[in-house]
Design an enzyme around this catalytic site. Structure first.
Site, PDB file in Angstrom:
ATOM      1  N   HIS A 135      33.071 -26.564 -11.496  1.00 48.53           N
ATOM      2  CA  HIS A 135      32.203 -25.379 -11.496  1.00 48.53           C
ATOM      3  C   HIS A 135      31.691 -25.148 -12.916  1.00 48.53           C
ATOM      4  O   HIS A 135      32.438 -25.347 -13.884  1.00 48.53           O
ATOM      5  CB  HIS A 135      32.973 -24.151 -11.001  1.00 48.53           C
ATOM      6  CG  HIS A 135      32.072 -22.996 -10.713  1.00 48.53           C
ATOM      7  ND1 HIS A 135      31.593 -22.186 -11.709  1.00 48.53           N
ATOM      8  CD2 HIS A 135      31.528 -22.551  -9.551  1.00 48.53           C
ATOM      9  CE1 HIS A 135      30.799 -21.258 -11.157  1.00 48.53           C
ATOM     10  NE2 HIS A 135      30.744 -21.461  -9.854  1.00 48.53           N
ATOM     11  N   GLU A 179      24.337 -26.553  -7.807  1.00 49.79           N
ATOM     12  CA  GLU A 179      24.301 -25.183  -8.342  1.00 49.79           C
ATOM     13  C   GLU A 179      23.516 -25.174  -9.644  1.00 49.79           C
ATOM     14  O   GLU A 179      24.093 -25.402 -10.722  1.00 49.79           O
ATOM     15  CB  GLU A 179      25.722 -24.692  -8.630  1.00 49.79           C
ATOM     16  CG  GLU A 179      26.527 -24.391  -7.405  1.00 49.79           C
ATOM     17  CD  GLU A 179      27.496 -23.228  -7.657  1.00 49.79           C
ATOM     18  OE1 GLU A 179      27.488 -22.291  -6.857  1.00 49.79           O
ATOM     19  OE2 GLU A 179      28.224 -23.253  -8.660  1.00 49.79           O
TER      20      GLU A 179
HETATM   21  P1  PGA Z   1      26.805 -16.373  -7.239  1.00 53.63           P
HETATM   22  O1  PGA Z   1      27.851 -17.488  -7.684  1.00 53.63           O
HETATM   23  O2  PGA Z   1      26.628 -16.496  -5.743  1.00 53.63           O
HETATM   24  O3  PGA Z   1      27.417 -15.094  -7.639  1.00 53.63           O
HETATM   25  O4  PGA Z   1      25.508 -16.665  -7.977  1.00 53.63           O
HETATM   26  C1  PGA Z   1      27.869 -18.756  -7.114  1.00 53.63           C
HETATM   27  C2  PGA Z   1      28.956 -19.580  -7.737  1.00 53.63           C
HETATM   28  O5  PGA Z   1      29.299 -19.366  -8.903  1.00 53.63           O
HETATM   29  O6  PGA Z   1      29.548 -20.441  -7.091  1.00 53.63           O
END
Ligand code: PGA
Length: 251
Positions: free
Chosen positions: A93, A166
């Protein structure tokens, strides 16, 4: 079937709140035949939430160490996670790569990912660029992350791998803006191409590619349809049971 991951991060403060949140999400999850939910709470709560899991709602962790056992003060092994009830684990992450300056490198992420597969956990590997540029350098960045993070992974393990795209500029409270579903689709296709080059087309098709970053009940469906994502990684909105359940209902 879409895989919806709830990343609770370092929340909530107490086990009582965690149970309450889990049970509220569970009610809708088990009714929703169109998706599978994985809740990733802080380590401490996994074992206690285990008794509430069901076929449509299981547990994952937010991090893991790469050795299976031994003298590693403070670390938690993939075997221990599996034993405590986790079946998935988030690896790489961006908050661990850079945001909270843990400086997790691709080499470390690669070790964590392989150790997780070995222990029977399904890793959710997060990749994504911090910004986009006209020249398309961000594509090289994503490709490089995939090549380094997946180095040495066996083709036969790909059925247990989930990749979460992401884009960092869309994640969390500091998000600059939301990604367009078309931007998501472009990268899903790109990730598939990189995987096909690395492992071959057939093996590539086994990997589930999901999207994360400011997902809410208004955009969730679009990322799955126009965006071609096979699931979602939800941060903030997974701590608001009403909103999370709206996301599930919208699918
Ligand atoms: P968020 O976070 O939905 O608050 O943007 C997503 C994540 O960090 O996995």
């Amino acid at each position: 079937m879409p895989l919806i991951i709830a990343n609770w991060k370092m929340n909530p403060a107490t086990l009582t709140e965690a149970k309450d949140l889990f049970l509220q999400i569970k009610k809708v999850s088990i009714k929703n035949r169109k998706s599978t939910v994985v809740v990733c709470p802080p380590f401490l709560f996994i074992e206690s939430l285990r008794k509430f899991t069901a076929p449509k709602i299981s547990l994952g962790a937010q991090d893991v160490f790469w050795e299976l056992e031994g003298a590693y003060t403070g670390e938690i092994s993939p075997l221990q996670l599996y034993e405590s009830g986790a079946r998935y684990v988030i690896v790489g992450h961006y908050e661990r790569r850079t945001r909270i300056t843990l400086n997790e490198t691709d080499e470390v992420i690669n070790k964590k990912l392989k150790a997780s597969l070995k222990a029977g956990l399904k890793p959710i590997l997060c990749v994504g660029e911090s910004k986009r540029d006209e020249a398309g350098n961000f594509l090289h960045f994503i490709k490089r992350q995939l090549e380094l993070d997946l180095a040495g992974v066996k083709k036969t393990d790909l059925k247990n791998l989930i990749i979460a795209y992401e884009p960092i500029w869309t994640v969390g409270r500091d998000a600059k803006r939301k990604a367009l579903p078309e931007e998501c689709r472009e990268i899903v296709v790109f990730i598939k191409k990189v995987l096909a080059d690395m492992f071959g087309r057939n093996a590539m098709e086994k990997v589930q590619i999901i999207y994360g970053g400011s997902v809410d009940s208004k955009n969730a469906r679009d990322y799955l349809t126009t965006g071609s994502a096979q699931g979602l990684l939800v941060g903030r909105e997974s701590l608001r049971p009403k909103e999370f359940n709206e996301i599930l209902k919208s699918i």
